[in-house]
Design a protein around this motif. Structure first.
Motif, PDB file in Angstrom:
ATOM      1  N   ALA A 513       2.569   7.760  11.402  1.00  0.00           N
ATOM      2  CA  ALA A 513       2.980   6.452  10.868  1.00  0.00           C
ATOM      3  C   ALA A 513       2.929   6.503   9.349  1.00  0.00           C
ATOM      4  N   ALA A 514       4.079   6.327   8.715  1.00  0.00           N
ATOM      5  CA  ALA A 514       4.152   6.309   7.253  1.00  0.00           C
ATOM      6  C   ALA A 514       4.067   4.872   6.763  1.00  0.00           C
ATOM      7  N   GLY A 515       3.470   4.691   5.595  1.00  0.00           N
ATOM      8  CA  GLY A 515       3.368   3.361   5.006  1.00  0.00           C
ATOM      9  C   GLY A 515       3.540   3.420   3.505  1.00  0.00           C
ATOM     10  N   LEU A 516       3.965   2.309   2.934  1.00  0.00           N
ATOM     11  CA  LEU A 516       4.144   2.185   1.491  1.00  0.00           C
ATOM     12  C   LEU A 516       3.204   1.110   0.972  1.00  0.00           C
ATOM     13  N   ASN A 517       2.420   1.450  -0.044  1.00  0.00           N
ATOM     14  CA  ASN A 517       1.571   0.483  -0.743  1.00  0.00           C
ATOM     15  C   ASN A 517       2.051   0.451  -2.187  1.00  0.00           C
ATOM     16  N   ASN A 518       3.072  -0.367  -2.426  1.00  0.00           N
ATOM     17  CA  ASN A 518       3.792  -0.323  -3.696  1.00  0.00           C
ATOM     18  C   ASN A 518       2.921  -0.728  -4.877  1.00  0.00           C
ATOM     19  N   LEU A 519       1.946  -1.620  -4.651  1.00  0.00           N
ATOM     20  CA  LEU A 519       1.084  -2.054  -5.742  1.00  0.00           C
ATOM     21  C   LEU A 519       0.338  -0.877  -6.359  1.00  0.00           C
ATOM     22  N   PHE A 520      -0.015   0.092  -5.522  1.00  0.00           N
ATOM     23  CA  PHE A 520      -0.746   1.266  -5.998  1.00  0.00           C
ATOM     24  C   PHE A 520       0.128   2.519  -6.001  1.00  0.00           C
ATOM     25  N   THR A 521       1.437   2.355  -5.880  1.00  0.00           N
ATOM     26  CA  THR A 521       2.442   3.439  -5.887  1.00  0.00           C
ATOM     27  C   THR A 521       2.061   4.561  -4.934  1.00  0.00           C
ATOM     28  N   ILE A 564       2.705  -2.049   7.145  1.00  0.00           N
ATOM     29  CA  ILE A 564       3.824  -2.652   6.423  1.00  0.00           C
ATOM     30  C   ILE A 564       3.320  -3.089   5.055  1.00  0.00           C
ATOM     31  N   ASP A 565       4.173  -2.942   4.051  1.00  0.00           N
ATOM     32  CA  ASP A 565       3.785  -3.242   2.678  1.00  0.00           C
ATOM     33  C   ASP A 565       3.794  -4.754   2.432  1.00  0.00           C
ATOM     34  N   ALA A 566       3.260  -5.133   1.286  1.00  0.00           N
ATOM     35  CA  ALA A 566       3.242  -6.536   0.873  1.00  0.00           C
ATOM     36  C   ALA A 566       4.644  -6.946   0.426  1.00  0.00           C
ATOM     37  N   THR A 567       5.402  -7.536   1.338  1.00  0.00           N
ATOM     38  CA  THR A 567       6.749  -8.032   1.028  1.00  0.00           C
ATOM     39  C   THR A 567       6.841  -9.498   1.432  1.00  0.00           C
ATOM     40  N   ILE A 568       6.905  -9.749   2.724  1.00  0.00           N
ATOM     41  CA  ILE A 568       6.904 -11.122   3.229  1.00  0.00           C
ATOM     42  C   ILE A 568       5.544 -11.766   3.003  1.00  0.00           C
ATOM     43  N   TYR A 569       4.506 -11.005   3.227  1.00  0.00           N
ATOM     44  CA  TYR A 569       3.136 -11.453   2.986  1.00  0.00           C
ATOM     45  C   TYR A 569       2.621 -10.808   1.708  1.00  0.00           C
ATOM     46  N   PRO A 570       1.623 -11.423   1.033  1.00  0.00           N
ATOM     47  CA  PRO A 570       1.180 -10.924  -0.277  1.00  0.00           C
ATOM     48  C   PRO A 570       0.346  -9.655  -0.220  1.00  0.00           C
ATOM     49  N   LYS A 571      -0.143  -9.286   0.970  1.00  0.00           N
ATOM     50  CA  LYS A 571      -0.962  -8.083   1.129  1.00  0.00           C
ATOM     51  C   LYS A 571      -0.384  -7.214   2.246  1.00  0.00           C
ATOM     52  N   PRO A 572      -0.671  -5.913   2.215  1.00  0.00           N
ATOM     53  CA  PRO A 572      -0.214  -5.064   3.325  1.00  0.00           C
ATOM     54  C   PRO A 572      -0.940  -5.407   4.623  1.00  0.00           C
ATOM     55  N   PHE A 573      -0.234  -5.234   5.746  1.00  0.00           N
ATOM     56  CA  PHE A 573      -0.810  -5.373   7.080  1.00  0.00           C
ATOM     57  C   PHE A 573      -0.822  -3.996   7.741  1.00  0.00           C
ATOM     58  N   ALA A 574      -1.857  -3.715   8.517  1.00  0.00           N
ATOM     59  CA  ALA A 574      -1.947  -2.445   9.227  1.00  0.00           C
ATOM     60  C   ALA A 574      -2.728  -2.636  10.515  1.00  0.00           C
ATOM     61  N   THR A 575      -2.584  -1.691  11.441  1.00  0.00           N
ATOM     62  CA  THR A 575      -3.286  -1.762  12.718  1.00  0.00           C
ATOM     63  C   THR A 575      -4.146  -0.526  12.918  1.00  0.00           C
ATOM     64  N   LYS A 576      -5.328  -0.744  13.457  1.00  0.00           N
ATOM     65  CA  LYS A 576      -6.270   0.328  13.756  1.00  0.00           C
ATOM     66  C   LYS A 576      -6.539   0.338  15.254  1.00  0.00           C
ATOM     67  N   GLU A 601      -5.505  -7.179   7.369  1.00  0.00           N
ATOM     68  CA  GLU A 601      -4.895  -7.380   6.063  1.00  0.00           C
ATOM     69  C   GLU A 601      -5.647  -6.493   5.073  1.00  0.00           C
ATOM     70  N   HIS A 602      -4.925  -5.681   4.306  1.00  0.00           N
ATOM     71  CA  HIS A 602      -5.549  -4.704   3.421  1.00  0.00           C
ATOM     72  C   HIS A 602      -5.601  -5.189   1.970  1.00  0.00           C
ATOM     73  N   GLU A 603      -6.386  -4.449   1.178  1.00  0.00           N
ATOM     74  CA  GLU A 603      -6.623  -4.736  -0.249  1.00  0.00           C
ATOM     75  C   GLU A 603      -7.261  -6.116  -0.419  1.00  0.00           C
ATOM     76  N   VAL A 604      -8.232  -6.392   0.461  1.00  0.00           N
ATOM     77  CA  VAL A 604      -8.957  -7.665   0.447  1.00  0.00           C
ATOM     78  C   VAL A 604     -10.448  -7.356   0.317  1.00  0.00           C
ATOM     79  N   GLY A 605     -11.064  -7.742  -0.790  1.00  0.00           N
ATOM     80  CA  GLY A 605     -12.498  -7.535  -0.960  1.00  0.00           C
ATOM     81  C   GLY A 605     -12.865  -6.067  -1.025  1.00  0.00           C
ATOM     82  N   THR A 606     -14.104  -5.778  -0.596  1.00  0.00           N
ATOM     83  CA  THR A 606     -14.624  -4.409  -0.689  1.00  0.00           C
ATOM     84  C   THR A 606     -14.998  -3.819   0.661  1.00  0.00           C
TER      85      THR A 606
END
Length: 724
Positions: A513-521, A564-576, A601-606
């Motif tokens: 599964a490939a993903g794009l996190n454009n905020l962090f290139t 999926i990258d942050a496009t429709i939603y402000p943060k990336p979504f992923a499944t584990k 939802e990713h890139e939220v907190g620590t």
């Protein structure tokens, strides 16, 4: 002596040795690079309190005409929609099987349903029960079955199957009437290899085979049921060959003939298996297609690819295709959308005239054609599926595929490769990968509608979801390496390539599964490592931090099955996915072995915030190369003595740990210094240490909640020293 400064270059280098990777980092997990400096990745938080049953294989975000946001999630069992903090089941249904009867057995939770004609179900399939009436004195009520989902436990024959209730029956009864609404079958949770020698699963698991149950126990001997004779009694032999082999747990048993409820003239413990005791009601499976070690298995008997989906949108309408199956639509503009299932008969967006066996679908970005890749040459006849054949609908009509002089429907067949693997929409073009080549598909107008051009060879896609696109540039993973396309196919220099390809199970490429996190290139690929059934590792290419001289790659073990990258939603979504846990949505009575997926939802907190509200620390680390004392070019000649070090963190929240490890020779194992690890806080100025050796490395890490860091440089008080 003055402090020596060590400033490391960005990225992980696993192509060189830990001594040879000069000025580089050599290992990491949950660490990324920004502005050349390593830092812990952001945290993630569960979006819903429910967890998903099964393994997610595709996510797709879109909006309706009112601006409502949705995420479609395709799993190996279901098609779900995430909307406003809730999950909704929109999985399409097969044709209803009416008026089945039910049989119960006192003291058992296993219920047998009998249909008037072939049910076409397999163990593991999902069924929805409706219009339930029960025979008297079963111990159940109709509400225990009505509008409930069940997992098929076994399929003793073509007209019987079993389900498992949540409690035991209190009577031996049969009769009643139940309507069965089977869910559309998606596919296996994991991919299995399908060609060559010894490809069937060790111990004899046969996917999709006919099953029944023992009627009486087998003892650990060479006899039949109850330790007597040469016959084995079962509930039914319907659907089994008149002679062949069966598997009971790990034991293979041959037989020469059958009657209605017996396998006759049996021989226990054949084909290298051992006799063993088996209790009453143990599942018994047809093993006619079982392959011994060293025996070739026919590809047609082994399930090759996992359950996959193609998801795209036709305006506010979701278009969902099961890999090698049908295409369905779901209208987000329908007032009753959240209680309506995807189907082939959605009002105004029917797909009843679409191909019924297609590898990949997508909507062309500007012309709004529905394109089927690897599809049928004769629509509606799955046996004519050609893995290299392309069919596209008329413009703006996703249900018209008949080419005429006044429409733009058409077909095309590609040549280089054996099957189409995947496709992406890019700037003014569509990219199509086979297992060997890359093609572009561009709108050119009448009379051909689309033009096709091969732009790369020996660069095929490893899996359907292993490519991403950003600003007209595509990045993908092949079985031969990493590539990009910006108008020309280029091989990506990779400083971790040998590590990844020595580690990955390439026979499970469709799970990548490939993903794009454009905020962090970042472009990330999640993959299953050797010996693992599901994704458990990742590799990242940071296209923003990379330069021609230093490509920035890093690796880790926090795996995802979709992103999926942050496009429709402000943060990336992923499944584990966790195969050992049990999901809670949709609710399935008798669920067994389907696993659990969490939507984050990713890139939220620590930290990791779980679906139950608890918090788990996101641990991370990065380790440097083995550096030595450099005096007048005599690299590694002298032992070094380290008296103190000065940590330098750009950001530090909570604590970080610094570990110093030394070694005498490059091939030696790390020897952690006696005072390590050192706990560093935002007020730490220096740490005194005693470390002596020829080579030394530093490891930065955290292991508790609410910790975050970005590391800068390392300054050490070093001087030559002798051995004692």
């Amino acid at each position: 002596m003055p402090l020596a400064q060590f400033k490391f270059l960005p990225g992980i280098d696993k192509q060189n040795t830990e001594v040879g990777a000069e000025q580089r980092w050599v290992d990491s997990d949950n660490t990324r690079f920004r502005y050349g400096l390593p830092e812990k990745v952001g945290g993630w938080s569960s979006l819903v309190t429910n967890t998903i049953v099964g393994v997610a294989r595709r996510e797709f975000a879109f909006v309706d005409l009112d601006g409502n946001r949705y995420v479609a999630i395709g799993t190996d069992k279901f098609l779900l929609v995430y909307f406003e903090g809730q999950l909704y089941d929109i999985t399409p249904l097969k044709a209803t099987i009416s008026s089945a009867t039910i049989a119960t057995s006192s003291g058992s939770a296993l219920c047998t349903l009998t249909t008037s004609s072939g049910h076409g179900l397999n163990a593991g399939d999902i069924v929805l029960l409706d219009n339930v009436t029960l025979p008297a004195s079963t111990g159940y009520t109709a509400a225990d079955f009505e509008d409930k989902l069940f997992q098929v436990t076994t399929t003793p024959s073509s007209v019987t199957f079993t389900i498992t209730q949540s409690s035991n029956a209190t009577g031996n009864q049969s009769g009643g009437s139940i309507d069965i609404k089977p869910y559309e079958t998606v596919g296996p949770a994991a991919q299995s290899y399908g060609y060559g020698w010894g490809v069937s699963e060790w111990s004899g698991t046969v996917t999709g085979a006919v099953t029944t149950l023992l009627d009486g126990a087998l003892l650990n001997d060479t006899n039949g049921t109850g330790g007597v004779g040469t016959s084995i009694t079962v509930d039914s032999t319907t659907g089994f060959p008149t002679s062949g082999r069966i598997i009971v747990e790990d034991e293979i048993i041959s037989y020469t003939s059958t009657n209605a409820t017996n396998f006759l003239n049996i021989t226990r413990g054949v084909d290298g298996s051992s006799t063993a005791a088996h209790s009453d009601n143990t599942t018994t499976t047809n093993a006619a297609d079982y392959s011994d070690w060293g025996e070739a298995a026919a590809a047609s008997t082994v399930s090759l690819e996992p359950g996959l989906w193609s998801l795209s949108n036709f305006g506010q309408v979701l278009v969902a295709t099961i890999a090698n199956g049908k295409t369905f639509t779901w209208n987000a503009g329908d007032a009753a959308r959240l209680t309506t299932r995807a189907s082939t008969s959605t009002s105004g967006f029917s797909t009843s005239a679409n191909p019924t066996a297609t590898r990949v679908t997508l909507i062309s970005p500007t012309t709004r054609h529905l394109i089927h890749l690897g599809t049928e040459t004769t629509i509606g006849t799955p046996s004519t599926q050609d893995d290299m054949f392309i069919r596209f609908s008329d413009q703006e009509d996703i249900n018209d595929y008949t080419p005429t002089a006044i429409n733009s429907a058409g077909t095309q067949r590609l040549q280089d490769g054996t099957k189409i693997i995947g496709s992406l929409k890019a700037k003014e073009t569509i990219l199509i990968w086979t297992d060997n080549a890359l093609y572009t598909m561009k709108f050119i107008g009448a009379p051909f509608t689309f033009g096709f051009e091969q732009v790369g060879t020996n660069c095929g896609l490893i899996g359907k979801n292993a490519a991403v696109e950003i600003d007209g540039v595509a990045f993908w993973m092949s079985s031969k390496g990493f590539f990009m396309f910006d108008g020309t196919v280029k091989s990506l220099p990779c400083s971790v390539e040998d590590f990844v390809y020595d580690n990955i199970d390439t026979t499970k490429g469709q799970q990548v599964a490939a993903g794009l996190n454009n905020l962090f290139t970042e472009v990330v690929w999640y993959y299953p490592s050797s010996g693992q059934d599901y994704n458990d590792a990742y590799v990242v290419y940071n296209y923003g931090e990379s330069s021609p001289q230093i490509p920035v790659w890093y690796t880790g073990t926090e795996a995802r099955t979709t992103w999926i990258d942050a496009t429709i939603y402000p943060k990336p979504f992923a499944t584990k996915f966790n195969s050992s846990n049990t999901g809670s949505f949709p609710v399935i009575v008798g669920e067994s072995g389907l696993g659990q997926t969490v939507l984050f939802e990713h890139e939220v907190g620590t930290d990791q915030v779980n679906s139950d509200g608890t918090t788990t620390a996101v641990t991370s680390f990065i380790k440097s190369y083995d550096f030595d004392l450099d005096i007048q070019g005599t690299n590694g000649e002298f032992f070094l003595a380290m008296r103190r070090f000065v940590p330098d963190f750009k950001n530090l929240q909570g604590n970080a740990k610094v570990t110093l490890a030394i070694k005498r020779y490059p091939q030696d194992s790390d020897s952690v210094t006696s005072l390590s690890p050192f706990t560093i806080t935002s007020t730490t100025e220096k740490k005194d240490t005693r470390a002596r050796g020829r080579f030394c490395n530093v490891k930065i890490e955290n292991d508790a909640i609410s910790e975050n860091w970005r590391f800068g440089t390392l300054r050490l008080d070093l001087q030559p020293d002798g051995r004692r």
